[in-house]
Design a protein around this motif. Structure first.
Motif, mmCIF file in Angstrom:
data_model
loop_
_atom_site.group_PDB
_atom_site.id
_atom_site.type_symbol
_atom_site.label_atom_id
_atom_site.label_comp_id
_atom_site.label_asym_id
_atom_site.label_seq_id
_atom_site.Cartn_x
_atom_site.Cartn_y
_atom_site.Cartn_z
ATOM 1 N N SER A 67 0.677 -1.095 0.058
ATOM 2 C CA SER A 67 -0.125 0.031 0.022
ATOM 3 C C SER A 67 1.007 1.295 0.276
ATOM 4 O O SER A 67 0.360 2.285 -0.272
ATOM 5 N N THR A 68 2.107 1.120 0.391
ATOM 6 C CA THR A 68 3.017 2.080 0.528
ATOM 7 C C THR A 68 3.728 2.519 -0.925
ATOM 8 O O THR A 68 4.292 3.516 -1.040
ATOM 9 N N SER A 69 3.462 1.651 -1.819
ATOM 10 C CA SER A 69 4.095 1.873 -3.308
ATOM 11 C C SER A 69 3.657 3.217 -3.806
ATOM 12 O O SER A 69 2.415 3.413 -3.769
ATOM 13 N N GLU A 70 4.433 3.854 -4.440
ATOM 14 C CA GLU A 70 4.089 5.244 -5.298
ATOM 15 C C GLU A 70 3.554 4.692 -6.450
ATOM 16 O O GLU A 70 3.953 5.332 -7.654
ATOM 17 N N ASN A 71 2.613 3.914 -6.627
ATOM 18 C CA ASN A 71 1.938 3.526 -8.027
ATOM 19 C C ASN A 71 0.525 3.611 -8.043
ATOM 20 O O ASN A 71 -0.116 3.884 -6.956
ATOM 21 N N ASN A 72 0.009 3.415 -9.266
ATOM 22 C CA ASN A 72 -1.348 3.154 -9.361
ATOM 23 C C ASN A 72 -1.771 1.814 -8.875
ATOM 24 O O ASN A 72 -0.827 1.051 -8.230
ATOM 25 N N ASP A 73 -2.869 1.427 -8.747
ATOM 26 C CA ASP A 73 -3.178 -0.172 -8.343
ATOM 27 C C ASP A 73 -2.540 -1.063 -9.179
ATOM 28 O O ASP A 73 -2.181 -2.075 -8.818
ATOM 29 N N SER A 74 -2.135 -0.805 -10.234
ATOM 30 C CA SER A 74 -1.434 -1.572 -11.070
ATOM 31 C C SER A 74 -0.573 -0.832 -12.109
ATOM 32 O O SER A 74 -0.737 0.456 -12.250
ATOM 33 N N GLY A 75 0.504 -1.431 -12.673
ATOM 34 C CA GLY A 75 1.249 -0.749 -13.541
ATOM 35 C C GLY A 75 2.529 0.169 -13.098
ATOM 36 O O GLY A 75 2.623 -0.100 -11.893
ATOM 37 N N LEU A 76 3.231 0.822 -13.871
ATOM 38 C CA LEU A 76 4.217 1.802 -13.273
ATOM 39 C C LEU A 76 3.743 3.004 -12.689
ATOM 40 O O LEU A 76 2.734 3.552 -12.790
ATOM 41 N N SER A 77 4.774 3.513 -11.889
ATOM 42 C CA SER A 77 4.503 4.787 -11.285
ATOM 43 C C SER A 77 4.619 5.897 -12.470
ATOM 44 O O SER A 77 5.321 5.770 -13.550
ATOM 45 N N LYS A 78 4.071 7.021 -12.307
ATOM 46 C CA LYS A 78 4.346 8.251 -13.415
ATOM 47 C C LYS A 78 5.489 8.677 -13.472
ATOM 48 O O LYS A 78 6.096 8.852 -14.560
ATOM 49 N N ASP A 79 6.178 8.773 -12.193
ATOM 50 C CA ASP A 79 7.513 9.169 -12.374
ATOM 51 C C ASP A 79 8.528 8.425 -13.212
ATOM 52 O O ASP A 79 9.155 8.891 -14.045
ATOM 53 N N TYR A 80 8.323 6.941 -13.014
ATOM 54 C CA TYR A 80 9.127 5.997 -13.638
ATOM 55 C C TYR A 80 8.581 6.197 -15.109
ATOM 56 O O TYR A 80 9.724 5.884 -16.138
ATOM 57 N N ALA A 81 7.613 5.899 -15.500
ATOM 58 C CA ALA A 81 7.070 5.831 -17.030
ATOM 59 C C ALA A 81 7.268 7.062 -17.807
ATOM 60 O O ALA A 81 7.772 6.807 -18.946
ATOM 61 N N PHE A 82 7.279 8.184 -17.179
ATOM 62 C CA PHE A 82 7.633 9.500 -17.876
ATOM 63 C C PHE A 82 8.916 9.775 -17.614
ATOM 64 O O PHE A 82 9.066 11.107 -18.123
ATOM 65 N N SER A 83 9.985 9.291 -17.165
ATOM 66 C CA SER A 83 11.094 9.870 -16.744
ATOM 67 C C SER A 83 11.939 10.145 -18.140
ATOM 68 O O SER A 83 12.682 11.410 -18.048
ATOM 69 N N TRP A 84 11.613 9.581 -19.141
ATOM 70 C CA TRP A 84 12.129 9.969 -20.652
ATOM 71 C C TRP A 84 11.172 10.752 -21.513
ATOM 72 O O TRP A 84 10.611 9.816 -22.291
ATOM 73 N N SER A 85 10.883 11.830 -21.334
ATOM 74 C CA SER A 85 9.801 12.638 -21.865
ATOM 75 C C SER A 85 10.424 13.596 -22.702
ATOM 76 O O SER A 85 11.446 14.493 -22.264
ATOM 77 N N GLN A 86 10.213 13.688 -23.934
ATOM 78 C CA GLN A 86 11.079 14.783 -24.898
ATOM 79 C C GLN A 86 10.355 16.227 -24.666
ATOM 80 O O GLN A 86 9.073 16.083 -24.286
ATOM 81 N N GLY A 87 11.027 17.200 -24.513
ATOM 82 C CA GLY A 87 10.696 18.356 -24.374
ATOM 83 C C GLY A 87 9.975 18.974 -25.733
ATOM 84 O O GLY A 87 10.206 18.282 -26.784
ATOM 85 N N LYS A 88 9.067 19.761 -25.679
ATOM 86 C CA LYS A 88 8.357 20.313 -26.971
ATOM 87 C C LYS A 88 9.354 20.867 -27.938
ATOM 88 O O LYS A 88 9.143 20.609 -28.958
ATOM 89 N N LEU A 89 9.947 21.644 -27.269
ATOM 90 C CA LEU A 89 10.977 22.324 -28.420
ATOM 91 C C LEU A 89 11.897 21.345 -28.781
ATOM 92 O O LEU A 89 12.711 21.617 -30.041
ATOM 93 N N GLU A 90 12.247 20.305 -28.077
ATOM 94 C CA GLU A 90 13.363 19.366 -28.437
ATOM 95 C C GLU A 90 12.968 18.761 -29.885
ATOM 96 O O GLU A 90 13.655 18.175 -30.533
ATOM 97 N N SER A 91 11.546 18.666 -29.980
ATOM 98 C CA SER A 91 11.191 17.984 -31.215
ATOM 99 C C SER A 91 11.453 18.568 -32.404
ATOM 100 O O SER A 91 11.458 18.028 -33.639
ATOM 101 N N LEU A 92 12.092 19.876 -32.450
ATOM 102 C CA LEU A 92 12.747 20.440 -33.432
ATOM 103 C C LEU A 92 14.021 19.774 -34.143
ATOM 104 O O LEU A 92 14.343 20.009 -34.909
#
Length: 810
Positions: free
Chosen positions: A262-287
């Motif tokens: 219950s102490t996991s920083e997760n949803n009921d299932s799946g990955l945590s948001k921090d872990y899942a989105f750690s490699w997010s490209q910046g909007k400007l970086e798409s240039l």
């Protein structure tokens, strides 16, 4: 029907030949010199797979389970061959014997070529689009990292869409066959995130076709074609039954399954948001799609002695070798990701053609590929477009199982050349020279003008990287000046390619140059563009002679541990949970894998890392207290390795061994309580049992391991008091069975993730055996579906060649 070889066969043969030669030329050290790309992920895989490969070679059997890392995990996650599986042979034939993994790029070009032909794009433009798709930097950077399955999965997307597009355009046999073949092969590579993105592409395409058929009052035809393609999809899934059953069954026990604490920083299932989105490209970086060095390139780039940073370093006392070494690893990257191997780039010319596609491609397809492009960019932005991506993460089925969302850019680099090539084809079909010229100039003005603005306004983007805060102000200022220079130089470079390709198209419009020659000229420009950018990152230095041989060469530390032939595990203190070199020779409590068991990850985060940290701190002060390693001990960790020398190996005298009797039961009622109790008990004598799930009582006696195989462990026990036996093996309910003197017994979960058995008084032979659910039966289904798909392919090839090849010239 008479086939005209020069027009109907030769262009396609030349295209296939060019694909083959380009792969061979770029990767000539691999093809001709016997060298290999130094791929870190593949080396880690090789370490983790060694036990299973050795077992297969020695016995001819499949290990099915491996203890090589993370205490033990199913073999299909690492390396498994399925009975009757012919997909590997199919790939070898389709890729003309090219070695893995570069064969994937060849397959990608062939697939893109077929897709563009299915959109009635002429062969010479289709060849150009195929070159651009296969040789984008995303593929090359992924190759260098060792993400081979990802590359293959992406390179099969155009083949799948070619099949679907052919089915919706009257070529139902070819459409059915290619759809089944492509999806079968993509699922084979088990990169579910790319397959998920592929399904999104198919959904967008299907919606576009639905609207088209609805507007033409042909929904009945749409339904028939859709049903046919669904059958093809079912056939492809059937061809991978064994793989999918294993993946689905394991999923609920992995870090992508339901949380256990219950102490996991997760949803009921799946990955945590921090872990899942750690490699997010910046909007400007798409240039970087337009200007490769827009965000500074890779996390570390080499700068020359004329750079601003070099001059600043010289001014502050750096010189000679010290200066040169420093200049080889300058943090030029200023994008939003933690680090990157390089930019995402697939030729500025393709961006130019993409705009032409927006203006000229038929609306039926234009809207589909614009949506695919925008959607893939939005997915890649991850946390930088939180309102969109967090909503998908919370509500889109299965989406919370994936991480590194910047991977969606592989889809972007697929859709851009498709729409670009369709656009160029339809621009050249335009009857009005005046309209052609106007559309060309508009496209050139939009893309060229924007690129020119990037040159002029380069300094307005801030150019500040995350590392800048750790640098002295004089160096940070110099670094930003170099980032500006890198951006401007590459923007000028892109502008040159855009203008040159625009000039070629203009010569076609004005009938000053034959279209075939001009398109060939543009194709060469595209190839030069992507080739030279790729060489910045994947070049001769990336190839080595037998990298695995040197990487896995036995150190003095390895040799010392290898003298012990007993059954035990090893703790490597150097990057414990991000390396599988240790797994090459030993059973490890660490490893390298993106789908660890949820319970083992819980153990890592809550107990193993703190235990290791405390042990290291105490050991540095001269206190080697092995009694404090209660959970490490229960995993039978006999050796601790702190380096590569013999004196860096420490034998742990308190390791619990392969199995023991629990003298006392510590009853718990929840996972949270159980993992907390593990930090306080003496695991040699006490065992936690969740009494809401299992019944157990204390006992006494001795248990000895007498035979070890990855999929079978045999013990001899002398039990003086009937009770709970604890085994230093990871509990996994899907496939493990136990017998006591030939009678099957229930396996209990004890100590949060170990196996336990209630043992009777007296002597006993205990056998643990592993065979995943559906392993044998599913293999028969999979093999049957694979053979059927191949028969379909052979049958399709017997159709007149013009039924497919001439389709692209109508």
């Amino acid at each position: 029907m008479q086939i005209k070889l020069n027009k109907q066969v030769l262009p396609h043969l030349l295209g296939i030949l060019s694909f083959y030669l380009l792969v061979v030329l770029y990767f000539s050290p691999l093809v001709f010199d016997g060298k290999m790309i130094f791929q870190n992920d593949i080396l880690q895989w090789e370490g983790s797979a060694k036990e299973l490969i050795d077992f297969r070679e020695e016995t001819g059997e499949e290990g099915l389970w491996t203890n090589s890392m993370f205490g033990g995990m199913p073999g299909h996650l690492v390396n498994m061959e399925y009975p009757g599986d012919i997909s590997k042979a199919i790939i070898a034939v389709l890729t003309l014997g090219l070695p893995h993994p570069i064969s994937g790029l060849f397959m990608g070009m062939v697939a893109m070529y077929l897709l563009l032909l299915s959109f009635r794009v002429r062969p010479e433009i289709s060849i150009m689009g195929s070159w651009a798709f296969a040789f984008n930097t995303f593929h090359m950077l992924s190759l260098e990292a060792g993400h081979n399955a990802k590359i293959w999965a992406i390179c099969l997307i155009p083949l799948l869409l070619a099949g679907i597009n052919l089915a919706f355009n009257g070529r139902k046999i070819w459409g059915f066959t290619l759809t089944a073949l492509a999806l079968m092969l993509q699922i084979r590579y088990n990169h579910l995130q790319i397959t998920y993105y592929t399904l999104i592409i198919v959904l967008v395409y299907a919606i576009g076709q639905f609207i088209y058929y609805k507007n033409n009052h042909e929904l009945k035809s749409f339904a028939k074609i859709a049903a046919l393609l669904i059958v093809a999809g079912i056939l492809a899934v059937g061809a991978n039954t064994s793989r999918l059953i294993g993946t689905v069954n394991y999923g609920k026990y992995s870090i992508r399954g339901e949380k256990t604490l219950s102490t996991s920083e997760n949803n009921d299932s799946g990955l945590s948001k921090d872990y899942a989105f750690s490699w997010s490209q910046g909007k400007l970086e798409s240039l970087t799609l337009l200007v490769p060095n827009f965000s500074g390139g890779a996390s570390q780039e080499a700068l020359d002695t004329d750079s601003h940073t070099a001059k600043a370093l010289q001014k502050n006392g750096y010189s000679g070798a010290e200066l040169n070494n420093f200049l080889q690893r300058i943090p030029t990257y200023w994008g939003d990701q933690p680090f990157t191997g390089g930019p995402i780039y697939g030729s500025a010319i393709m961006i130019f053609l993409f705009v032409i596609g927006i203006l000229y491609a038929p609306a039926r397809f234009r809207n589909i590929f614009i949506i695919i492009t925008l959607l893939s960019l939005m997915l890649a932005w991850g946390k930088n477009l939180a309102w969109f991506n967090y909503t998908l993460f919370d509500y889109l089925p299965g989406y919370n199982k994936f991480r590194a969302v910047s991977m969606a850019l592989g889809v972007t680099l697929f859709s851009i050349p498709v729409l670009g090539c369709i656009g160029l084809e339809y621009l050249l079909r335009e009857k009005s020279t005046q309209q052609q010229t106007k559309s060309l100039l508009i496209s050139l003005g939009i893309v060229g003008g924007f690129t020119l603005l990037l040159i002029i306004l380069a300094g307005a983007f801030g150019l500040k990287g995350a590392v800048d805060a750790n640098l002295p102000p004089w160096m940070a200022d110099a670094l930003r000046a170099d980032r500006k220079s890198l951006l401007q130089k590459d923007a000028l470079r892109s502008l040159g390619f855009i203008i040159a390709s625009g000039a070629m198209i203009f010569l076609i419009i004005k009938n000053q140059l034959k279209s075939q020659y001009a398109i060939l000229g543009i194709a060469i420009l595209v190839l030069v563009d992507v080739w030279t950018v790729n060489k910045r990152y994947l070049n001769e230095e990336s190839f080595r002679k037998s990298p695995s041989e040197s990487y896995f060469a036995a150190t003095a530390a390895d040799q010392k541990i290898m003298q012990d032939q007993a059954y035990f595990r090893v703790l490597n203190l150097q990057n414990t949970f991000q390396e599988a070199r240790t797994s090459y020779r030993f059973h490890s409590i660490g490893g390298y894998h993106g789908a660890k068991m949820r319970r083992y990850q819980d153990l890592i985060e809550n107990i193993l890392q703190p235990e290791i940290g405390a042990f290291v701190e105490a050991a540095q002060a001269g206190d080697f207290n092995y009694n404090n390693l209660q959970v490490i001990n229960m995993l039978n960790t006999k050796y601790i390795m702190a380096g590569t020398t013999a004196n860096a190996v420490f034998e742990n005298p308190q390791a619990n061994g392969p199995a023991w009797m629990a003298e006392q039961i510590v009853a718990v009622s929840s996972n949270d309580e159980e993992i907390q109790k593990l930090t306080t008990i003496n695991t040699q004598k006490e065992a936690t049992v969740n009494t809401s799930e299992f019944d157990a009582k204390e006992g006494s006696g001795k248990i000895k391991l007498t035979s070890y195989k990855p999929n079978q462990l045999v013990y001899q026990a002398q039990i003086t008091k009937a009770g709970l036996g604890v085994f230093s093996e990871v509990y996994y309910p899907n496939g493990w069975t136990a017998t006591i003197n030939g009678v099957e017994a229930d396996i209990l979960r004890v100590n949060y993730l170990l196996r336990g058995l209630m043992l009777p008084e007296g002597n006993a032979e205990i056998i643990f055996s592993f065979e995943p659910d559906g392993y044998k039966g599913s293999s028969i289904i999979a093999a049957s579906c694979q053979y059927f798909i191949i028969l379909l392919l052979v049958g399709s090839l017997l159709l007149p060649f013009t039924k497919f090849a001439h389709y692209g010239r109508k």
